[in-house]
Design an enzyme around this catalytic site. Structure first.
Site, PDB file in Angstrom:
ATOM      1  N   HIS A   1      42.163  74.879  36.437  1.00 55.89           N
ATOM      2  CA  HIS A   1      41.921  76.307  36.594  1.00 55.89           C
ATOM      3  C   HIS A   1      40.679  76.561  37.436  1.00 55.89           C
ATOM      4  CE1 HIS A   1      38.462  76.318  33.897  1.00 55.89           C
ATOM      5  NE2 HIS A   1      39.163  75.510  33.106  1.00 55.89           N
TER       6      HIS A   1
ATOM      7  N   GLU B   1      43.174  72.899  26.577  1.00 55.96           N
ATOM      8  CA  GLU B   1      41.990  72.046  26.689  1.00 55.96           C
ATOM      9  C   GLU B   1      41.649  71.446  25.326  1.00 55.96           C
ATOM     10  OE1 GLU B   1      40.332  69.933  28.134  1.00 55.96           O
ATOM     11  OE2 GLU B   1      39.083  71.044  29.562  1.00 55.96           O
TER      12      GLU B   1
END
Length: 190
Positions: free
Chosen positions: A12, A85
């Protein structure tokens, strides 16, 4: 490690918490203007790749979803919970100095982010993190695009490259590029 299909891995773009040096883990923080520019750079790289219609998988976390909307040019994708994550437990939301003041020595003992997140008090731990990433990887059936996170990306890249945890932990975590993984090798596309 040979045996995985070709993967285009995107981290990202920069978030507000990245810019502040905060430990995000599974907490949310939106992309900055720079983060959106990084996703646009990935979109330029990915345009010819997407023409071949590979499967696309994205983390459920907002920063990856935002990046995917931009970098994949509005193309549909599958959100996969296994791509979130690492859960950094009690460290999430803190800066490194704040974490070190609450748990003296934790930063010195875990200077790399992969180790810090995986050794976090009340965190997910490396074994669990590795297991869910490995599960995702073994279910890939063909060329795939993955939009996710830095530490998750270090582990995916490490699995493809046949690395040990200590070597995964020192891999760079660039934003705005694409890591092409195939046949046990990595190429950084810019």
């Amino acid at each position: 490690m040979v045996g995985f299909p070709k993967i285009w891995l995107l981290r990202h773009g920069e978030t507000h918490w990245n810019a502040q040096g905060r430990i995000q883990g599974q907490l949310e923080s939106d992309l900055t203007a720079l983060g959106k520019e990084q996703a646009q750079a990935q979109a330029r790289i990915m345009a010819p790749v997407l023409a071949a219609n590979p499967a696309c998988f994205v983390s459920p976390l907002g920063r990856a979803q935002q990046t995917a909307q931009i970098a994949l040019g509005g193309r549909s994708f599958t959100t996969d919970q296994r791509l979130a994550e690492a859960y950094a437990g009690a460290l999430q939301g803190l800066t490194r100095p704040e974490a070190d003041s609450r748990w003296p020595g934790i930063i010195a003992a875990n200077p790399n982010s992969l180790d810090l997140f995986c050794e976090a008090p009340d965190g997910e731990g490396y074994a669990s993190f590795l297991a869910r990433i490995s599960d995702f990887m073994t279910h890939l059936r063909g060329p795939s695009v993955v939009v996710a996170h830095g530490l998750l990306g270090q582990v995916i890249r490490g699995l493809v490259l046949g690395l040990e945890r200590r070597d995964m932990a020192v891999l760079p975590n660039e934003q705005g590029c694409v890591y092409l993984l195939e046949n046990g090798t990595e190429t950084v596309l810019r």
